[in-house]
Design a protein around this motif. Structure first.
Motif, short mmCIF file in Angstrom:
data_model
loop_
_atom_site.label_atom_id
_atom_site.label_comp_id
_atom_site.label_asym_id
_atom_site.label_seq_id
_atom_site.Cartn_x
_atom_site.Cartn_y
_atom_site.Cartn_z
N VAL A 191 4.73 12.33 -0.90
CA VAL A 191 3.64 11.91 -0.01
C VAL A 191 3.69 12.67 1.31
O VAL A 191 2.69 12.78 2.01
CB VAL A 191 3.68 10.39 0.26
CG1 VAL A 191 3.39 9.61 -0.99
CG2 VAL A 191 4.99 9.96 0.89
N ARG A 192 4.85 13.22 1.64
CA ARG A 192 4.98 13.98 2.88
C ARG A 192 3.99 15.13 2.90
O ARG A 192 3.88 15.91 1.96
CB ARG A 192 6.41 14.51 3.01
CG ARG A 192 6.66 15.31 4.29
CD ARG A 192 8.09 15.75 4.37
NE ARG A 192 8.54 16.46 3.17
CZ ARG A 192 9.75 16.99 3.03
NH1 ARG A 192 10.65 16.86 4.01
NH2 ARG A 192 10.07 17.61 1.91
N PHE A 237 3.99 5.54 -5.81
CA PHE A 237 3.94 5.39 -7.26
C PHE A 237 2.80 6.20 -7.87
O PHE A 237 2.97 6.84 -8.91
CB PHE A 237 3.79 3.91 -7.62
CG PHE A 237 5.10 3.22 -7.83
CD1 PHE A 237 6.10 3.29 -6.88
CD2 PHE A 237 5.34 2.49 -8.98
CE1 PHE A 237 7.32 2.66 -7.06
CE2 PHE A 237 6.55 1.85 -9.19
CZ PHE A 237 7.55 1.94 -8.22
N LEU A 238 1.63 6.17 -7.23
CA LEU A 238 0.49 6.90 -7.79
C LEU A 238 0.70 8.41 -7.74
O LEU A 238 0.48 9.11 -8.73
CB LEU A 238 -0.78 6.52 -7.02
CG LEU A 238 -1.34 5.13 -7.28
CD1 LEU A 238 -2.47 4.81 -6.31
CD2 LEU A 238 -1.84 4.99 -8.72
N ILE A 239 1.14 8.91 -6.60
CA ILE A 239 1.24 10.36 -6.45
C ILE A 239 2.41 10.95 -7.23
O ILE A 239 2.44 12.14 -7.55
CB ILE A 239 1.31 10.73 -4.94
CG1 ILE A 239 0.72 12.12 -4.71
CG2 ILE A 239 2.72 10.59 -4.39
CD1 ILE A 239 0.42 12.41 -3.26
N ARG A 240 3.37 10.09 -7.61
CA ARG A 240 4.47 10.51 -8.46
C ARG A 240 4.19 10.26 -9.95
O ARG A 240 5.05 10.48 -10.80
CB ARG A 240 5.76 9.77 -8.06
CG ARG A 240 6.34 10.18 -6.71
CD ARG A 240 6.91 11.59 -6.71
NE ARG A 240 8.00 11.75 -7.66
CZ ARG A 240 9.28 11.49 -7.39
NH1 ARG A 240 9.63 11.05 -6.19
NH2 ARG A 240 10.20 11.68 -8.30
N VAL A 258 0.83 -1.21 0.00
CA VAL A 258 0.00 0.00 0.00
C VAL A 258 0.86 1.25 0.00
O VAL A 258 0.62 2.20 -0.77
CB VAL A 258 -0.95 0.00 1.21
CG1 VAL A 258 -1.64 1.35 1.37
CG2 VAL A 258 -1.99 -1.11 1.07
N ILE A 259 1.87 1.28 0.85
CA ILE A 259 2.74 2.47 0.92
C ILE A 259 3.48 2.68 -0.40
O ILE A 259 3.60 3.81 -0.89
CB ILE A 259 3.74 2.33 2.09
CG1 ILE A 259 3.00 2.35 3.43
CG2 ILE A 259 4.78 3.43 2.04
CD1 ILE A 259 2.21 3.62 3.70
N ALA A 304 2.80 5.13 7.18
CA ALA A 304 2.48 6.40 6.51
C ALA A 304 2.93 7.59 7.36
O ALA A 304 3.48 8.57 6.84
CB ALA A 304 0.99 6.48 6.23
N GLU A 305 2.70 7.50 8.67
CA GLU A 305 3.12 8.60 9.53
C GLU A 305 4.63 8.73 9.54
O GLU A 305 5.17 9.84 9.61
CB GLU A 305 2.59 8.39 10.95
CG GLU A 305 2.86 9.60 11.85
CD GLU A 305 2.16 9.50 13.19
OE1 GLU A 305 2.62 10.16 14.13
OE2 GLU A 305 1.15 8.78 13.29
#
Length: 413
Positions: A152-153, A125-128, A119-120, A173-174
């Motif tokens: 993602v930050r 990959f998606l957001i880039r 998932v991470i 994620a955190e």
């Protein structure tokens, strides 16, 4: 443990069937514990093959491709228990298995880390915009562009289902600097700085990335459809590694065509190929901004090794001593072996007076009951009786089987 060769089935005669390329750890565990009659297949069986195969099987091990229906179970006359070498057990008709006295075991936590890491990685990959850039690079186009490509930050990740996997995603994620929000129908202990949302709608509206970690139930079927997808931020992303019926893929395709979402990653599907040799056809295959993976969330060497050990251990423990701890469809009893006594197992319909009749089988012979364990649910009762010394097991078993409501009877030792 020495089993009575006359009335308690010797371990070498207990047939174990493992399907779908279950990890070698399972085979080793069975054999190391005396179960040498192990048949191992790297593939799943179709319904007719399965019905024929299970006729002589005592312990059955499957993964997600094999469906154990009520029809299959009618042919499994000798089946003692089923092991699902996976998180879920939705591939088994649990209620039918229960009323036939067959506990079903699984490994609900062994692949938690593997799914969370997938998932991470998909978030990044998606957001880039990696899927599109990868596609163009394979087709000879150099798409070096930073527009609509982000870190993602500082982004909001929304987790639907804050159980073992969802909470693990939360921690990872955190650690990457993401703002974690979650929604669960049950109150959960919040980890780190994660924040609970009061509704699914609230979570959908504030998240840059949504990831689902819920079981397959009537309530979760199509829980993410067109209406919910349109509530998400324009340009946001959705990831599903939970169950194939949770997200309506036709509605997802429609929202992607409308350019409302920035992309998606899907690992589970309503209908999946039964083997690697079958074609995979899906409505999302035409989208360059969608990651499609073949149900591999828990498919890491570490996860499969852990699952193999956990499930085979539960099956052996049930077969050896009668313990049902970890069964998903059965009453749970935890106990240790006591080979100085005789141990009898009796599974029956939950009718009044059955326990009294079971007890009389032993007291009528002036046998001392050293220990007695009983658990019931609305459908079945499961009783384990240890008696001092050794007695006429053949006639005891015969009388126990004649008790009205009896489903299964076994003598362990």
């Amino acid at each position: 443990m020495t089993l009575n060769p006359k009335y308690s089935l010797p371990k070498e005669k207990i047939k174990v069937l493992l399907l779908e390329n279950i990890h070698q750890n399972a085979i080793d565990y069975f054999r190391n514990n005396g179960y040498t009659n192990v048949e191992y297949l790297k593939y799943s069986l179709n319904k007719d093959e399965l019905k024929e195969k299970v006729k002589d099987v005592h312990l059955l091990g499957i993964r997600s491709r094999t469906n154990i229906t009520s029809e299959v179970l009618t042919h499994a006359k000798k089946l003692i228990a089923i092991g699902c070498f996976s998180i879920g057990t939705n591939q088994v008709d649990l209620q039918t298995a229960k009323i036939k006295g067959i506990p079903v075991f699984n490994a609900p936590f062994s692949n938690t880390r593997s799914v969370a890491e997938l998932v991470i990685s998909e978030c990044i990959f998606l957001i880039r915009k990696i899927p599109e850039k990868n596609f163009y690079a394979h087709n000879g186009k150099w798409l070096k562009d930073a527009s609509n490509s982000f870190e993602v930050r500082g982004k909001n990740i929304g987790i639907i289902g804050y159980g073992h996997i969802g909470s693990q995603v939360s921690v990872l994620a955190e650690g990457l600097g993401m703002n974690v929000y979650y929604y669960d129908i049950m109150p959960k202990l919040t980890l780190g700085n994660a924040k609970a949302c009061n509704s699914l709608e609230e979570l959908l509206k504030i998240s840059d990335i949504i990831t689902l970690h819920v079981p397959e139930t009537e309530k979760t079927k199509n829980m993410i459809a067109y209406e919910q997808l349109k509530l998400m931020k324009r340009g946001s992303y959705i990831i599903n590694t939970s169950r194939g019926t949770v997200v309506n893929l036709n509605d997802l395709a429609k929202v992607l065509e409308e350019k409302h979402l920035g992309g998606a990653a899907i690992d589970v599907y309503p209908v999946e190929p039964a083997s690697n040799n079958e074609p995979f056809v899906n409505v999302l295959q035409k989208f360059q901004n969608v990651i499609l993976t073949p149900h591999i969330g828990g498919s890491t060497s570490e996860a499969q090794a852990n699952i193999a050990l956990e499930v085979s251990e539960k099956l052996v423990k049930y077969c050896d001593v009668g313990s049902t701890i970890g069964a998903t469809n059965f009453v749970e009893i935890s106990l240790q072996p006591n080979i100085n006594n005789q141990r009898f197992l009796h599974i029956h319909k939950n009718h009044p007076g059955v326990l009294n009749k079971i007890t009389k089988v032993f007291t009528s012979r002036n046998l001392n009951i050293a220990a007695q364990y009983l658990q019931t649910d609305p459908y079945i009762g499961y009783v384990i009786i240890d008696i001092d010394g050794k007695d006429d097991a053949k006639n005891i078993l015969k009388e126990l089987k004649l008790i009205p409501g009896t489903i299964k009877v076994r003598m362990l030792y």
